[in-house]
Write a protein that holds these residues in place. Sequence first.
Motif, PDB file in Angstrom:
ATOM      1  N   VAL A 102       1.044  -1.215   0.575  1.00 60.18           N
ATOM      2  CA  VAL A 102      -0.235  -0.229   0.139  1.00 60.18           C
ATOM      3  C   VAL A 102       0.518   1.231  -0.090  1.00 60.18           C
ATOM      4  O   VAL A 102       1.437   2.106   1.314  1.00 60.18           O
ATOM      5  CB  VAL A 102      -0.647  -0.014   1.042  1.00 60.18           C
ATOM      6  CG1 VAL A 102      -1.487   1.124   1.121  1.00 60.18           C
ATOM      7  CG2 VAL A 102      -1.926  -1.325   1.408  1.00 60.18           C
ATOM      8  N   HIS A 103       0.692   1.886  -1.287  1.00 58.06           N
ATOM      9  CA  HIS A 103       1.749   3.390  -0.978  1.00 58.06           C
ATOM     10  C   HIS A 103       0.405   4.797  -0.766  1.00 58.06           C
ATOM     11  O   HIS A 103      -0.730   4.246  -1.417  1.00 58.06           O
ATOM     12  CB  HIS A 103       2.261   3.077  -2.474  1.00 58.06           C
ATOM     13  CG  HIS A 103       2.968   2.309  -2.814  1.00 58.06           C
ATOM     14  ND1 HIS A 103       4.581   2.187  -3.119  1.00 58.06           N
ATOM     15  CD2 HIS A 103       2.571   1.242  -3.252  1.00 58.06           C
ATOM     16  CE1 HIS A 103       5.061   1.197  -2.982  1.00 58.06           C
ATOM     17  NE2 HIS A 103       4.242   0.491  -3.567  1.00 58.06           N
ATOM     18  N   VAL A 104       0.893   5.296  -0.706  1.00 56.24           N
ATOM     19  CA  VAL A 104       0.297   7.084  -0.901  1.00 56.24           C
ATOM     20  C   VAL A 104       1.081   8.007  -2.232  1.00 56.24           C
ATOM     21  O   VAL A 104       2.648   8.202  -1.441  1.00 56.24           O
ATOM     22  CB  VAL A 104       0.371   7.599   0.353  1.00 56.24           C
ATOM     23  CG1 VAL A 104      -0.827   9.220   0.359  1.00 56.24           C
ATOM     24  CG2 VAL A 104      -1.237   7.088   0.964  1.00 56.24           C
ATOM     25  N   VAL A 105       0.364   8.453  -2.384  1.00 53.63           N
ATOM     26  CA  VAL A 105       1.183   9.420  -3.749  1.00 53.63           C
ATOM     27  C   VAL A 105       2.565  10.534  -3.472  1.00 53.63           C
ATOM     28  O   VAL A 105       3.220  11.087  -3.460  1.00 53.63           O
ATOM     29  CB  VAL A 105       0.221   9.878  -4.851  1.00 53.63           C
ATOM     30  CG1 VAL A 105       0.850  10.459  -5.985  1.00 53.63           C
ATOM     31  CG2 VAL A 105      -0.518   8.674  -5.680  1.00 53.63           C
ATOM     32  N   GLN A 106       1.488  10.736  -2.538  1.00 54.09           N
ATOM     33  CA  GLN A 106       2.493  12.551  -1.985  1.00 54.09           C
ATOM     34  C   GLN A 106       1.713  13.188  -3.102  1.00 54.09           C
ATOM     35  O   GLN A 106       2.289  14.387  -3.306  1.00 54.09           O
ATOM     36  CB  GLN A 106       3.848  12.457  -1.380  1.00 54.09           C
ATOM     37  CG  GLN A 106       3.496  11.880  -0.371  1.00 54.09           C
ATOM     38  CD  GLN A 106       3.575  12.041   0.777  1.00 54.09           C
ATOM     39  OE1 GLN A 106       1.834  12.274   0.751  1.00 54.09           O
ATOM     40  NE2 GLN A 106       3.876  13.509   1.494  1.00 54.09           N
ATOM     41  N   GLY A 107       1.148  13.297  -3.474  1.00 47.48           N
ATOM     42  CA  GLY A 107      -0.060  14.390  -4.560  1.00 47.48           C
ATOM     43  C   GLY A 107      -1.286  13.676  -5.133  1.00 47.48           C
ATOM     44  O   GLY A 107      -1.757  12.941  -4.693  1.00 47.48           O
ATOM     45  N   VAL A 144       6.430  -6.702 -13.513  1.00 47.33           N
ATOM     46  CA  VAL A 144       7.339  -6.312 -11.905  1.00 47.33           C
ATOM     47  C   VAL A 144       7.453  -5.227 -12.073  1.00 47.33           C
ATOM     48  O   VAL A 144       7.869  -4.341 -13.017  1.00 47.33           O
ATOM     49  CB  VAL A 144       8.768  -6.965 -12.026  1.00 47.33           C
ATOM     50  CG1 VAL A 144       9.214  -6.919 -10.639  1.00 47.33           C
ATOM     51  CG2 VAL A 144       7.845  -8.522 -11.684  1.00 47.33           C
ATOM     52  N   ALA A 145       6.379  -4.309 -11.417  1.00 42.67           N
ATOM     53  CA  ALA A 145       6.528  -3.079 -11.245  1.00 42.67           C
ATOM     54  C   ALA A 145       7.283  -2.572  -9.992  1.00 42.67           C
ATOM     55  O   ALA A 145       8.002  -3.335  -9.193  1.00 42.67           O
ATOM     56  CB  ALA A 145       5.040  -2.253 -10.702  1.00 42.67           C
ATOM     57  N   PHE A 146       8.528  -1.173 -10.370  1.00 41.15           N
ATOM     58  CA  PHE A 146       9.198  -0.479  -9.695  1.00 41.15           C
ATOM     59  C   PHE A 146       8.473   0.256  -8.330  1.00 41.15           C
ATOM     60  O   PHE A 146       8.385   2.090  -8.667  1.00 41.15           O
ATOM     61  CB  PHE A 146      10.463  -0.246 -10.381  1.00 41.15           C
ATOM     62  CG  PHE A 146      11.128  -1.150 -11.718  1.00 41.15           C
ATOM     63  CD1 PHE A 146      11.259  -1.967 -11.525  1.00 41.15           C
ATOM     64  CD2 PHE A 146      11.341  -0.192 -12.805  1.00 41.15           C
ATOM     65  CE1 PHE A 146      11.270  -3.259 -12.555  1.00 41.15           C
ATOM     66  CE2 PHE A 146      12.238  -0.971 -13.621  1.00 41.15           C
ATOM     67  CZ  PHE A 146      11.978  -2.392 -13.744  1.00 41.15           C
ATOM     68  N   HIS A 147       8.611  -0.313  -7.686  1.00 40.84           N
ATOM     69  CA  HIS A 147       7.230   0.341  -6.759  1.00 40.84           C
ATOM     70  C   HIS A 147       7.756   0.060  -5.642  1.00 40.84           C
ATOM     71  O   HIS A 147       7.905   0.791  -4.741  1.00 40.84           O
ATOM     72  CB  HIS A 147       5.571  -0.245  -7.003  1.00 40.84           C
ATOM     73  CG  HIS A 147       5.240  -1.591  -5.777  1.00 40.84           C
ATOM     74  ND1 HIS A 147       5.744  -1.434  -4.816  1.00 40.84           N
ATOM     75  CD2 HIS A 147       5.676  -2.414  -6.941  1.00 40.84           C
ATOM     76  CE1 HIS A 147       4.817  -2.985  -4.715  1.00 40.84           C
ATOM     77  NE2 HIS A 147       5.600  -3.652  -5.375  1.00 40.84           N
ATOM     78  N   ALA A 148       8.235  -0.852  -4.729  1.00 37.48           N
ATOM     79  CA  ALA A 148       8.940  -1.195  -2.809  1.00 37.48           C
ATOM     80  C   ALA A 148       9.824  -0.686  -3.034  1.00 37.48           C
ATOM     81  O   ALA A 148      10.267  -0.440  -1.688  1.00 37.48           O
ATOM     82  CB  ALA A 148       8.518  -2.285  -2.989  1.00 37.48           C
ATOM     83  N   GLY A 149      11.314  -0.433  -3.785  1.00 39.28           N
ATOM     84  CA  GLY A 149      12.275  -0.170  -3.330  1.00 39.28           C
ATOM     85  C   GLY A 149      13.130  -1.361  -3.100  1.00 39.28           C
ATOM     86  O   GLY A 149      14.271  -1.083  -2.669  1.00 39.28           O
ATOM     87  N   ASN A 150      12.572  -2.865  -3.109  1.00 35.01           N
ATOM     88  CA  ASN A 150      13.125  -3.662  -3.089  1.00 35.01           C
ATOM     89  C   ASN A 150      13.245  -4.636  -3.669  1.00 35.01           C
ATOM     90  O   ASN A 150      11.854  -5.093  -4.126  1.00 35.01           O
ATOM     91  CB  ASN A 150      12.800  -3.463  -2.159  1.00 35.01           C
ATOM     92  CG  ASN A 150      13.142  -5.136  -0.688  1.00 35.01           C
ATOM     93  OD1 ASN A 150      13.131  -6.703  -1.751  1.00 35.01           O
ATOM     94  ND2 ASN A 150      13.762  -5.247  -0.113  1.00 35.01           N
ATOM     95  N   ARG A 151      14.592  -5.117  -5.433  1.00 36.27           N
ATOM     96  CA  ARG A 151      14.278  -6.276  -5.885  1.00 36.27           C
ATOM     97  C   ARG A 151      12.534  -7.468  -5.698  1.00 36.27           C
ATOM     98  O   ARG A 151      11.864  -7.821  -6.149  1.00 36.27           O
ATOM     99  CB  ARG A 151      15.378  -6.652  -6.605  1.00 36.27           C
ATOM    100  CG  ARG A 151      15.177  -7.049  -7.907  1.00 36.27           C
ATOM    101  CD  ARG A 151      15.890  -7.818  -8.135  1.00 36.27           C
ATOM    102  NE  ARG A 151      15.935  -9.028  -8.871  1.00 36.27           N
ATOM    103  CZ  ARG A 151      16.289  -9.166 -10.301  1.00 36.27           C
ATOM    104  NH1 ARG A 151      18.503  -8.708 -10.596  1.00 36.27           N
ATOM    105  NH2 ARG A 151      16.446 -10.066 -11.457  1.00 36.27           N
ATOM    106  N   GLY A 152      13.160  -8.203  -4.644  1.00 40.31           N
ATOM    107  CA  GLY A 152      12.435  -8.871  -3.913  1.00 40.31           C
ATOM    108  C   GLY A 152      10.691  -8.871  -3.740  1.00 40.31           C
ATOM    109  O   GLY A 152      10.136  -9.825  -4.001  1.00 40.31           O
ATOM    110  N   GLU A 205       6.809  -0.257   5.525  1.00 43.98           N
ATOM    111  CA  GLU A 205       7.410  -1.755   6.172  1.00 43.98           C
ATOM    112  C   GLU A 205       8.214  -2.341   5.162  1.00 43.98           C
ATOM    113  O   GLU A 205       8.805  -3.474   5.682  1.00 43.98           O
ATOM    114  CB  GLU A 205       5.902  -3.082   6.788  1.00 43.98           C
ATOM    115  CG  GLU A 205       5.459  -1.789   7.380  1.00 43.98           C
ATOM    116  CD  GLU A 205       4.127  -2.334   7.861  1.00 43.98           C
ATOM    117  OE1 GLU A 205       3.689  -3.238   8.535  1.00 43.98           O
ATOM    118  OE2 GLU A 205       3.000  -2.063   6.884  1.00 43.98           O
ATOM    119  N   VAL A 206       8.459  -2.607   3.982  1.00 44.76           N
ATOM    120  CA  VAL A 206       9.038  -3.131   3.216  1.00 44.76           C
ATOM    121  C   VAL A 206      10.630  -2.998   3.253  1.00 44.76           C
ATOM    122  O   VAL A 206      11.327  -1.569   3.582  1.00 44.76           O
ATOM    123  CB  VAL A 206       9.436  -2.532   1.569  1.00 44.76           C
ATOM    124  CG1 VAL A 206      10.278  -3.078   0.008  1.00 44.76           C
ATOM    125  CG2 VAL A 206       7.750  -2.586   1.236  1.00 44.76           C
TER     126      VAL A 206
END
Length: 246
Positions: A102-107, A144-152, A205-206
């Motif tokens: 779960v993310h929040v855009v900050q926008g 695979v989206a680049f969203h979490a900042g962690n490849r796994g 939490e990632v």
Amino acid sequence: MGKSGGEHGGQHGDGGGGEGAAPGVTRRRALWIGGGSVVAAGAAAFAARDELAHWWWRLPGNDKPRTAGAVDFRGAQWVAASPENYRRADRPADYVIDRVVVHVVQGSYATALEVFQDPDHEAGAHYVVRKDGHIAQMIRELDVAFHAGNRGYNERSVGIEHEGFVDRPESFTAAMYASSARLTAGICRRYGFPADREHIVGHVEVPGTDHTDPGRHWDWDRYLQLVRAELHRAARATERPRGRKA
């Protein structure tokens, strides 16, 4: 490795050199070396097979069909992200999916669409949820989206962005919670993982991340209750009416 019997057996004569063994190498030591080679070869073969599982779909004829504009969540609007912001894959055949992040855009919603379409942004999420509950899908769940900042975590998860700001509780509307919960419930159901805080996590939490979203104003209890209610509703809808023969 310490200097134990196997290392110096030849010097003590307790193992016997054996014909063809190198000087100072006992039969037991030779077998150990040979066994180690087999183990190493086996490990290499396993690693190669595991890597092949992540790439086999690139061979001609193995790629899953992709219909232009098709979405994984009914009612979502397809808005394609830049290919630079995700990696083409064949999930869950190559990478098991067992997380929602779960993310929040900050926008704003519009800002999220704009940056995920920008090839220089180098990040993108599968979905973006607007305050009124409208959902855009920007990347297929296959990929695979680049969203979490962690490849796994990228490889194992679906990323959902939410319009708003972490320090503004008014960002998180009832319509947003309800729509996002339906989306997450569908993902849990498709890939067979439970709706709990181990499998539905915040970006904060990632491991290795420096992000704080969704922030302290995100109501996890409310959200999980909504997700579980959607799962329960879907389960009841698929139950066969009692007394009716198959």
